[in-house]
Design an enzyme around this catalytic site. Structure first.
Site, PDB file in Angstrom:
ATOM      1  N   ASP A 192       0.712  -1.256  -0.078  1.00 22.60           N
ATOM      2  CA  ASP A 192      -0.101  -0.052  -0.101  1.00 22.60           C
ATOM      3  C   ASP A 192       0.786   1.362   0.062  1.00 22.60           C
ATOM      4  O   ASP A 192       0.733   2.235   0.854  1.00 22.60           O
ATOM      5  CB  ASP A 192      -0.904   0.208   1.196  1.00 22.60           C
ATOM      6  CG  ASP A 192      -1.600  -1.264   1.738  1.00 22.60           C
ATOM      7  OD1 ASP A 192      -2.084  -1.812   0.551  1.00 22.60           O
ATOM      8  OD2 ASP A 192      -1.750  -1.669   2.493  1.00 22.60           O
ATOM      9  N   GLU A 207     -11.640   0.181  -3.417  1.00 28.11           N
ATOM     10  CA  GLU A 207     -10.676   0.780  -2.377  1.00 28.11           C
ATOM     11  C   GLU A 207      -9.622   1.216  -2.921  1.00 28.11           C
ATOM     12  O   GLU A 207      -9.206   1.267  -4.061  1.00 28.11           O
ATOM     13  CB  GLU A 207     -10.286  -0.662  -1.346  1.00 28.11           C
ATOM     14  CG  GLU A 207      -9.232  -1.696  -1.933  1.00 28.11           C
ATOM     15  CD  GLU A 207      -8.928  -2.862  -1.057  1.00 28.11           C
ATOM     16  OE1 GLU A 207      -9.313  -2.926  -0.026  1.00 28.11           O
ATOM     17  OE2 GLU A 207      -8.189  -3.548  -1.531  1.00 28.11           O
TER      18      GLU A 207
HETATM   19  O1  FUB Z   1      -2.969  -3.648   3.315  1.00 24.20           O
HETATM   20  C1  FUB Z   1      -4.413  -3.708   3.798  1.00 24.20           C
HETATM   21  C2  FUB Z   1      -5.566  -3.508   2.732  1.00 24.20           C
HETATM   22  O2  FUB Z   1      -5.340  -4.204   1.677  1.00 24.20           O
HETATM   23  C3  FUB Z   1      -5.454  -2.068   2.270  1.00 24.20           C
HETATM   24  O3  FUB Z   1      -5.962  -1.248   3.341  1.00 24.20           O
HETATM   25  C4  FUB Z   1      -6.091  -2.142   0.958  1.00 24.20           C
HETATM   26  O4  FUB Z   1      -6.177  -1.016  -0.072  1.00 24.20           O
HETATM   27  C5  FUB Z   1      -5.317  -3.590   0.261  1.00 24.20           C
HETATM   28  O5  FUB Z   1      -4.276  -3.345  -0.120  1.00 24.20           O
END
Ligand code: FUB
Length: 380
Positions: A73, A283
């Site tokens: 991320d 997301e």
């Molecule tokens: O790293 C945890 C979660 O996985 C992140 O918040 C999302 O965007 C995904 O990459």
């Protein structure tokens, strides 16, 4: 947010076998890694995914930026002419995989920096530990950072003690921390994946949210609803859940206005439908501005693409333009985009080092565009 449905299995099964490299976990001392980013040097954004070589080893567009810890991320920023990367710090806690993403059980953040793409990468050690966040319960997920008037701000999503994701803020006089967390989460914040964007007029906005394990679908009524989690995503023919945005106040620690939903629409102005899994927001939102246009980029989650949509306003509506990164190895796909010394770069992650979806490694490659501002497709 990441779950591990059966739909991801065919993708994983296609992966050629490759060496699994061990990686150690948290280390509070600064370390440096000399790394080559084949990425920036020789990647053609439109090139086809490289086939396995004659030994059957999978080839990747870029190399992991660090190999002695797992990182994911990556939110990249340029502060004082140096690139700083604010990633998640993946660890193996032995939590079984489940639909809530409990296996992403991260406990601290390390910040990475480098003075050039392809140059030495420094790991600055622990910048913030979950034990020092008074309201935190578990799972420190994808962070971001900003700078204003001599202070650096680290924004982070973590579940509170009631297991609800909220966004917190911590401050430091150094871009690499250590950061001190505020005693409470940001009022009105929700879900995961904060991305902070300062516009050319000096106004700063936070984009946030992620569905499924990221809980955004639970806020559809404006209040957190923990009941019937499986039925909270809109039906396939209903409008999809959009990311949220709010302008930050002058102190950078609170919102200056109510959080609002961002609409992502098709070329006819219709909000993308919830069942439009190849295009709808899932997301990992990011915002950048290019030639006066706002580019909202995000993950499509269960279809594993990075998509982009453009607008003339930071609030949208954003018109979907296309998917620009094909699936990486691993279930999740998450990125950031920066301009550095006249070129644009995308930071992203895959699971090259571990081949485990919860133990990821960050990478960088150049982002290329057509003359019309369209983003060229990347095959990672
Ligand atoms: O790293 C945890 C979660 O996985 C992140 O918040 C999302 O965007 C995904 O990459």
């Amino acid at each position: 947010m990441p779950q591990f449905p059966l739909s991801s299995l065919p993708k994983l099964a296609l992966l050629a076998p490759f060496a699994l490299l061990g990686a150690c976990q948290s280390n509070s001392t600064t370390t440096e890694t000399a790394t080559t980013t084949s990425a920036a040097a020789d990647s053609s954004a439109a090139a086809a995914t490289a086939p396995p070589d004659s030994a059957g080893k999978k080839k990747y567009l870029a190399a992991p930026l660090v190999k002695d810890i797992y990182t994911a991320d990556p939110s990249a920023h340029v502060f004082n002419g140096r690139i700083y990367i604010y990633p998640s710090h993946d660890i193996d806690t032995g939590m079984p995989e489940n639909d809530n993403g409990d296996h992403f059980a991260m406990r601290d953040y390390h910040i990475l920096s480098m003075d050039s793409v392809g140059g030495k990468v420094t790991d600055h050690g622990v910048a913030l530990d979950i034990k020092d966040i008074p309201w935190a319960g578990r799972q420190l997920w994808a962070p971001d950072a900003a700078f204003k008037d001599g202070t650096y701000y680290l924004y982070f999503p973590v579940k509170d003690k009631q297991d609800i994701f909220r966004i917190g803020v911590a401050t430091s006089k150094s871009p690499t921390g250590p950061f001190k967390a505020e005693p409470k989460p940001m009022e009105g914040s929700l879900s995961i994946d904060p991305a902070v964007f300062t516009d050319t007029d000096g106004k700063t906005y936070m984009y946030m949210g992620g569905i499924w394990g990221g809980q955004l679908q639970r806020w559809r009524t404006g209040k957190y609803d923990a009941s019937k989690p499986k039925e909270q995503e809109p039906a396939a023919t209903e409008p999809s859940v959009g990311p949220r945005v709010a302008r930050l106040g002058a102190d950078m620690k609170q919102f200056a206005e109510p959080v609002r939903e961002v609409k992502i629409v098709d070329k006819d102005g219709k909000v993308l439908l919830s069942g439009d899994n190849n295009r709808r927001f899932f997301e990992g939102a990011w915002m950048h501005k290019f030639n006066g246009k706002y580019y909202l980029t995000y993950s499509t989650g269960d279809t594993h693409f990075l998509a982009y949509a453009t607008s003339t306003s930071p609030y949208g509506p954003f018109t979907y333009q296309g998917n620009f990164m094909n699936p990486v190895q691993g279930w999740t796909t998450h990125h950031s985009i920066i301009e550095f010394k006249g070129k644009w770069y995308i930071f992203y992650h895959d699971t090259e080092l571990s081949n485990k979806t919860w133990l990821r490694n960050v990478k960088v490659t150049e982002l290329k565009r057509g003359a019309d501002g369209s983003i060229a497709t990347i095959n990672p």
